[in-house]
Design a protein around this motif. Structure first.
Motif, PDB file in Angstrom:
ATOM      1  N   VAL A 379       1.021  -1.081  -0.017  1.00  0.00           N
ATOM      2  CA  VAL A 379      -0.029   0.194   0.033  1.00  0.00           C
ATOM      3  C   VAL A 379       1.121   1.100  -0.161  1.00  0.00           C
ATOM      4  O   VAL A 379       1.843   1.310   0.117  1.00  0.00           O
ATOM      5  N   PHE A 380       0.209   2.325  -1.090  1.00  0.00           N
ATOM      6  CA  PHE A 380       0.877   3.806  -1.079  1.00  0.00           C
ATOM      7  C   PHE A 380       0.401   5.165  -0.703  1.00  0.00           C
ATOM      8  O   PHE A 380      -1.206   4.405  -1.280  1.00  0.00           O
ATOM      9  N   GLU A 381       0.778   6.278  -0.299  1.00  0.00           N
ATOM     10  CA  GLU A 381       0.112   6.657  -0.810  1.00  0.00           C
ATOM     11  C   GLU A 381       0.204   7.878  -1.698  1.00  0.00           C
ATOM     12  O   GLU A 381       0.836   8.241  -2.580  1.00  0.00           O
ATOM     13  N   SER A 382      -0.935   8.096  -3.118  1.00  0.00           N
ATOM     14  CA  SER A 382      -0.885   9.152  -4.040  1.00  0.00           C
ATOM     15  C   SER A 382      -2.213  10.063  -3.983  1.00  0.00           C
ATOM     16  O   SER A 382      -3.105  10.014  -2.167  1.00  0.00           O
ATOM     17  N   VAL A 383      -2.930  10.605  -4.400  1.00  0.00           N
ATOM     18  CA  VAL A 383      -3.740  11.797  -5.137  1.00  0.00           C
ATOM     19  C   VAL A 383      -4.593  11.194  -5.906  1.00  0.00           C
ATOM     20  O   VAL A 383      -3.537  11.856  -7.128  1.00  0.00           O
ATOM     21  N   LYS A 384      -5.660  10.851  -6.601  1.00  0.00           N
ATOM     22  CA  LYS A 384      -6.139  10.830  -7.461  1.00  0.00           C
ATOM     23  C   LYS A 384      -7.104  11.907  -7.852  1.00  0.00           C
ATOM     24  O   LYS A 384      -7.757  12.728  -6.804  1.00  0.00           O
ATOM     25  N   MET A 385      -7.432  12.010  -9.610  1.00  0.00           N
ATOM     26  CA  MET A 385      -8.735  12.619  -9.561  1.00  0.00           C
ATOM     27  C   MET A 385      -9.435  12.270  -9.878  1.00  0.00           C
ATOM     28  O   MET A 385      -9.125  11.703 -11.737  1.00  0.00           O
ATOM     29  N   ASP A 387     -13.991  13.381 -11.391  1.00  0.00           N
ATOM     30  CA  ASP A 387     -14.555  14.387 -11.502  1.00  0.00           C
ATOM     31  C   ASP A 387     -14.104  15.909 -11.000  1.00  0.00           C
ATOM     32  O   ASP A 387     -14.528  17.087 -10.347  1.00  0.00           O
ATOM     33  N   ARG A 388     -12.481  15.805 -11.139  1.00  0.00           N
ATOM     34  CA  ARG A 388     -12.097  17.304 -11.970  1.00  0.00           C
ATOM     35  C   ARG A 388     -11.818  17.617 -10.007  1.00  0.00           C
ATOM     36  O   ARG A 388     -10.815  18.406  -9.683  1.00  0.00           O
ATOM     37  N   GLU A 389     -11.717  16.983  -9.207  1.00  0.00           N
ATOM     38  CA  GLU A 389     -11.328  16.613  -7.779  1.00  0.00           C
ATOM     39  C   GLU A 389     -11.012  16.061  -7.394  1.00  0.00           C
ATOM     40  O   GLU A 389     -10.000  14.963  -8.009  1.00  0.00           O
ATOM     41  N   ALA A 390      -9.430  16.383  -6.991  1.00  0.00           N
ATOM     42  CA  ALA A 390      -7.932  15.801  -6.159  1.00  0.00           C
ATOM     43  C   ALA A 390      -8.080  15.265  -4.968  1.00  0.00           C
ATOM     44  O   ALA A 390      -8.600  16.066  -3.589  1.00  0.00           O
ATOM     45  N   LEU A 391      -8.182  13.698  -4.684  1.00  0.00           N
ATOM     46  CA  LEU A 391      -9.245  13.634  -3.199  1.00  0.00           C
ATOM     47  C   LEU A 391      -7.801  12.248  -3.150  1.00  0.00           C
ATOM     48  O   LEU A 391      -7.493  11.435  -3.490  1.00  0.00           O
ATOM     49  N   PRO A 392      -6.795  12.931  -2.004  1.00  0.00           N
ATOM     50  CA  PRO A 392      -5.558  11.623  -1.592  1.00  0.00           C
ATOM     51  C   PRO A 392      -6.301  10.367  -1.381  1.00  0.00           C
ATOM     52  O   PRO A 392      -7.782  10.328  -1.010  1.00  0.00           O
ATOM     53  N   CYS A 393      -5.672   9.040  -0.951  1.00  0.00           N
ATOM     54  CA  CYS A 393      -6.105   7.815  -1.323  1.00  0.00           C
ATOM     55  C   CYS A 393      -4.893   6.695  -0.758  1.00  0.00           C
ATOM     56  O   CYS A 393      -3.860   7.100  -0.805  1.00  0.00           O
ATOM     57  N   ARG A 394      -5.435   5.733   0.182  1.00  0.00           N
ATOM     58  CA  ARG A 394      -4.228   4.939  -0.097  1.00  0.00           C
ATOM     59  C   ARG A 394      -4.568   4.138  -0.862  1.00  0.00           C
ATOM     60  O   ARG A 394      -5.794   3.408  -0.921  1.00  0.00           O
ATOM     61  N   CYS A 395      -3.634   3.437  -1.827  1.00  0.00           N
ATOM     62  CA  CYS A 395      -3.785   2.581  -2.689  1.00  0.00           C
ATOM     63  C   CYS A 395      -2.612   1.265  -3.220  1.00  0.00           C
ATOM     64  O   CYS A 395      -2.121   1.329  -1.985  1.00  0.00           O
ATOM     65  N   VAL A 396      -3.000   1.050  -3.482  1.00  0.00           N
ATOM     66  CA  VAL A 396      -2.304  -0.327  -4.364  1.00  0.00           C
ATOM     67  C   VAL A 396      -2.853  -0.233  -6.412  1.00  0.00           C
ATOM     68  O   VAL A 396      -3.250   0.691  -6.109  1.00  0.00           O
ATOM     69  N   THR A 397      -1.776  -0.851  -6.499  1.00  0.00           N
ATOM     70  CA  THR A 397      -1.357  -0.991  -7.772  1.00  0.00           C
ATOM     71  C   THR A 397      -0.726  -2.476  -8.573  1.00  0.00           C
ATOM     72  O   THR A 397      -0.807  -3.174  -8.622  1.00  0.00           O
ATOM     73  N   ARG A 425      -3.022   0.654 -13.171  1.00  0.00           N
ATOM     74  CA  ARG A 425      -4.252   1.050 -13.004  1.00  0.00           C
ATOM     75  C   ARG A 425      -3.528   1.268 -11.199  1.00  0.00           C
ATOM     76  O   ARG A 425      -3.237  -0.090 -10.640  1.00  0.00           O
ATOM     77  N   THR A 426      -4.282   2.273 -10.337  1.00  0.00           N
ATOM     78  CA  THR A 426      -4.219   2.196  -9.219  1.00  0.00           C
ATOM     79  C   THR A 426      -5.616   2.608  -8.469  1.00  0.00           C
ATOM     80  O   THR A 426      -6.098   2.977  -9.314  1.00  0.00           O
ATOM     81  N   LYS A 427      -5.839   1.481  -7.672  1.00  0.00           N
ATOM     82  CA  LYS A 427      -6.557   1.682  -7.039  1.00  0.00           C
ATOM     83  C   LYS A 427      -6.884   1.672  -5.563  1.00  0.00           C
ATOM     84  O   LYS A 427      -6.182   1.970  -4.941  1.00  0.00           O
ATOM     85  N   ASP A 428      -7.918   2.467  -4.728  1.00  0.00           N
ATOM     86  CA  ASP A 428      -8.105   2.370  -3.359  1.00  0.00           C
ATOM     87  C   ASP A 428      -7.932   1.213  -2.493  1.00  0.00           C
ATOM     88  O   ASP A 428      -7.939  -0.037  -3.135  1.00  0.00           O
ATOM     89  N   GLU A 429      -6.934   0.596  -1.652  1.00  0.00           N
ATOM     90  CA  GLU A 429      -6.793  -0.094  -1.112  1.00  0.00           C
ATOM     91  C   GLU A 429      -7.599  -0.991  -0.828  1.00  0.00           C
ATOM     92  O   GLU A 429      -8.826  -0.508  -0.263  1.00  0.00           O
ATOM     93  N   GLY A 430      -8.333  -1.818  -0.967  1.00  0.00           N
ATOM     94  CA  GLY A 430      -9.896  -2.399  -0.174  1.00  0.00           C
ATOM     95  C   GLY A 430     -11.165  -2.604  -1.380  1.00  0.00           C
ATOM     96  O   GLY A 430     -11.384  -3.300  -1.184  1.00  0.00           O
ATOM     97  N   THR A 431     -10.376  -2.330  -2.485  1.00  0.00           N
ATOM     98  CA  THR A 431     -11.135  -1.838  -3.601  1.00  0.00           C
ATOM     99  C   THR A 431     -10.609  -3.105  -4.253  1.00  0.00           C
ATOM    100  O   THR A 431      -9.518  -3.150  -4.712  1.00  0.00           O
ATOM    101  N   ASP A 432     -11.500  -4.292  -5.041  1.00  0.00           N
ATOM    102  CA  ASP A 432     -10.930  -5.632  -5.706  1.00  0.00           C
ATOM    103  C   ASP A 432     -11.362  -5.420  -6.607  1.00  0.00           C
ATOM    104  O   ASP A 432      -9.998  -5.972  -7.648  1.00  0.00           O
TER     105      ASP A 432
END
Ligand code: ADP
Ligand code: MG
Length: 449
Positions: A379-385, A387-397, A425-432
Motif C-alpha cells: 500500500v502507498f499514498e497517492s492523490v487521485k483526480m 470528476d476534476r477533484e483531487a482526492l488523497p488516498c491509500r492505494c495499491v497498483t 492502474r491504481t485503486k483504493d486499498e480495499g477495492t477488489d
C-alpha cells in the motif's frame, strides 16, 4: 502527502482534455478519465521484470493457442457447462487455414513481496483480447511529465499507443498491404476515444486504411469472396477486436456469424478464436505449473514464468491438506479470488460474496470457475483526480506492459515480439476490482528512483 507534491487538478484536467484522455459520462457529455496527480514511485526491479516477462508470456500463449490437443483436452469439460466456450470452439471449427498470427496484448501484474524481501511481479492475467487504454495511459504519463517539468522526477517512458499502432501497421504490411484494418467495436462504448486515437494514428502516421463495425454489422453484411473477407466494398486484412470478449457482445446470432466468417477467411484475427480459448482462466491455472510450462517453453523460461504465478486451484480438486479448493477458499476467504471464465472486469467474487457463491455452485457448474490466490500488493499514498477533484488516498497498483508480436507462420519464429509501453492502474486499498471505466481505479504512471 503535502500539497506541493501533487499536480494542480485544473492543469491536469486541461491537459487530459487537450490530448484526449477522455470518456463519455452517463449523460453523453465528455469528461476526463480518472488519473493520479502524482506518479507511483515504483521498485525498479519489479518494473523491469514485468516488462521483460511480457514477450515470454506472449510467446507462451501463442504456442498454447496452436496446440489443438491441449485446448480440446483441457477445455473439454468446461465446454460442456459453459456455452460461451462452446461457441468459441464452434467458431474454431470454421477455421479455413493456418494463418499468420498477430497479437496486441497486455500482461497485467501486481507487485508482491517475496520471502527474500524483493518486490516481484505476480501475474493477474494476460489479456489477449481488446486490451484497451494504451493511448490513454500514454497521455497520462505525458501529463505527469509536462506538469512535473520543473521537478526532478524520472518517469518511465510510455509509448503504448505508438507500439499498438506500429504492430497493426507492420502486420498489415507483412500481410501484403492490401485492404483495411477493421476495428470491431461494441455499441455504446464509453471508451471510444482511446480507439479513435489508435485508429487515426494508423491512417495518419502509417497510411493504413481502417473501418469500424459492430460484430452484428459484420455478420449481416460481411461475405467471403475466394477465401477473403469483404465488408462494405473493402477486403478485410486484419480484424482487430475491441469487443467480443463477453457473451453480451453477442446479443444476436449475426454476431457469431461474424466470428465464424473471420475464422473461415484469410483475415488475420486479433485475437483468433483459438487465442481466445487459450486465454481462458482454466488455461491460466494450468500454465502456473512449471511442469505444464515446460511443454511449451524451454526449462529456464518456464522457471522464470512460474515465479510470476500465484497458486491456483480447481473447485473440486484437492488443494494441499484441504479436500477441495472450494474448502480451502471457504476456510480462508481473504486469501482467494473466485473467477468464472469471463473477461472485461466485474465478474470475479471476493471475500464474503465469494463464500456465498462457492456454496451455491454445484458439482456440474464447478468447471465454469477457478480459484486464484489473492495477491497482496504493498500500500502507498497517492492523490487521485476524479470528476476534476483531487482526492488523497491509500492505494495499491497493477502494472500491465503491452506486448505485440507477429508470427508469419503459426509454427515458426516471430517476426517481432516486443514489450512497449504500459498501463498502470491504481485503486483504493480495499477495492477488489480494477476497472478504470467502471470507476474502480485510475490511470497512473511509473516514476523510477
Ligand atoms: P477480467 O478478466 O474480468 O479483467 P481479471 O482477472 O483481470 O478479470 O481481474 C479483474 C481485477 O480484479 C484485476 O484487475 C485485479 O484488480 C483484481 N484481481 C484479479 N485477480 C486478483 C488476484 N489474484 N489478487 C488480487 N486481485 C485480483
Ligand atoms: Mg483483466
Amino acid at each position: 502527502m503535502s500539497e506541493q507534491s501533487y499536480h494542480d487538478p485544473r492543469e491536469a484536467f486541461e491537459y487530459l482534455l487537450a490530448h484526449g484522455a477522455v470518456r463519455y459520462d452517463r449523460e453523453g457529455a465528455v469528461t476526463h478519465l480518472p488519473c493520479s496527480l502524482s506518479p507511483w514511485k515504483a521498485p525498479a526491479a519489479f518494473v523491469e521484470e514485468t516488462q521483460q516477462l511480457t514477450p515470454f508470456f506472449t510467446d507462451l500463449y501463442h504456442r498454447v493457442a496452436q496446440d489443438d490437443d491441449f485446448l480440446h483436452t483441457e477445455l473439454g469439460a468446461a465446454r460442456m457447462v459453459d456455452p460461451f466456450i462452446a461457441r468459441l470452439f464452434h467458431a474454431l471449427e470454421h477455421e479455413a487455414e493456418k494463418k499468420p498470427c498477430l497479437y496486441l496484448n497486455r500482461n497485467d501484474c501486481m507487485p508482491s513481496l517475496l520471502e527474500d524481501g524483493k518486490i516481484w511481479p505476480k501475474q493477474v492475467e494476460m489479456n489477449l483480447m481488446a486490451s484497451a487504454l494504451g493511448e490513454a495511459s500514454s497521455i497520462v504519463t505525458r501529463m505527469h511529465r509536462f506538469l512535473g517539468q520543473h521537478q526532478e522526477v524520472s518517469l518511465l517512458d510510455n509509448r503504448a499507443g505508438e507500439g499498438l499502432a506500429q504492430a497493426l501497421a507492420e502486420g498489415y504490411r507483412a500481410l501484403g498491404g492490401q485492404g483495411v484494418v477493421l476495428f470491431l467495436v461494441p455499441t455504446g462504448e464509453v471508451s471510444v476515444f482511446d480507439q479513435r486515437i489508435l485508429e487515426s494514428r494508423l491512417v495518419e502516421r502509417y497510411q493504413v486504411p481502417t473501418l469500424r463495425a459492430t460484430l452484428e454489422e459484420l455478420g449481416d453484411e460481411g461475405e467471403l469472396r475466394q477465401g477473403q473477407l469483404w465488408f462494405r466494398g473493402f477486403h478485410v486484412s486484419i480484424a482487430y477486436f475491441r469487443t467480443g470478449y463477453a457473451p453480451y457482445h453477442y446479443p444476436v446470432e449475426a454476431a457469431w456469424t461474424a466470428r465464424n466468417l473471420i475464422e473461415a477467411s484469410s483475415a488475420v484475427s486479433v485475437p483468433s478464436a483459438r487465442t481466445q480459448l487459450a486465454n481462458t482462466k482454466l488455461i491460466q491455472l494450468l500454465l502456473a505449473s512449471e511442469e505444464n510450462l515446460q511443454r511449451f517453453v524451454p526449462a529456464q523460461a518456464a522457471q522464470r514464468l512460474a515465479k510470476a504465478c500465484v497458486a491456483f486451484s480447481k473447485l473440486d480438486e484437492p488443494y494441499l491438506e484441504h479436500e477441495s479448493g472450494k474448502d480451502a477458499a471457504i476456510s480462508n476467504p481473504d486469501a482467494w479470488v473466485l473467477k468464472p471464465h469471463r473477461e472485461g472486469g466485474g465478474n470475479n467474487f471476493f471475500s464474503a460474496q465469494m463464500v456465498e457463491k462457492l456454496k451455491a455452485i454445484d458439482e456440474a457448474e464447478s468447471e465454469a470457475y477457478i480459484l486464484m490466490e489473492k495477491i497482496r500488493p504493498p500500500v502507498f499514498e497517492s492523490v487521485k483526480m476524479v470528476d476534476r477533484e483531487a482526492l488523497p488516498c491509500r492505494c495499491v497498483t497493477e502494472l500491465g506492459f503491452f506486448g505485440t508480436a507477429f508470427y508469419p507462420e503459426p509454427g515458426g519464429a516471430s517476426a517481432f515480439n516486443r514489450s512497449q509501453g504500459y498501463l498502470l492502474r491504481t485503486k483504493d486499498e480495499g477495492t477488489d476490482e480494477g476497472l478504470v471505466l467502471g470507476g474502480f481505479s485510475f490511470l497512473d504512471s511509473v516514476a523510477l528512483p
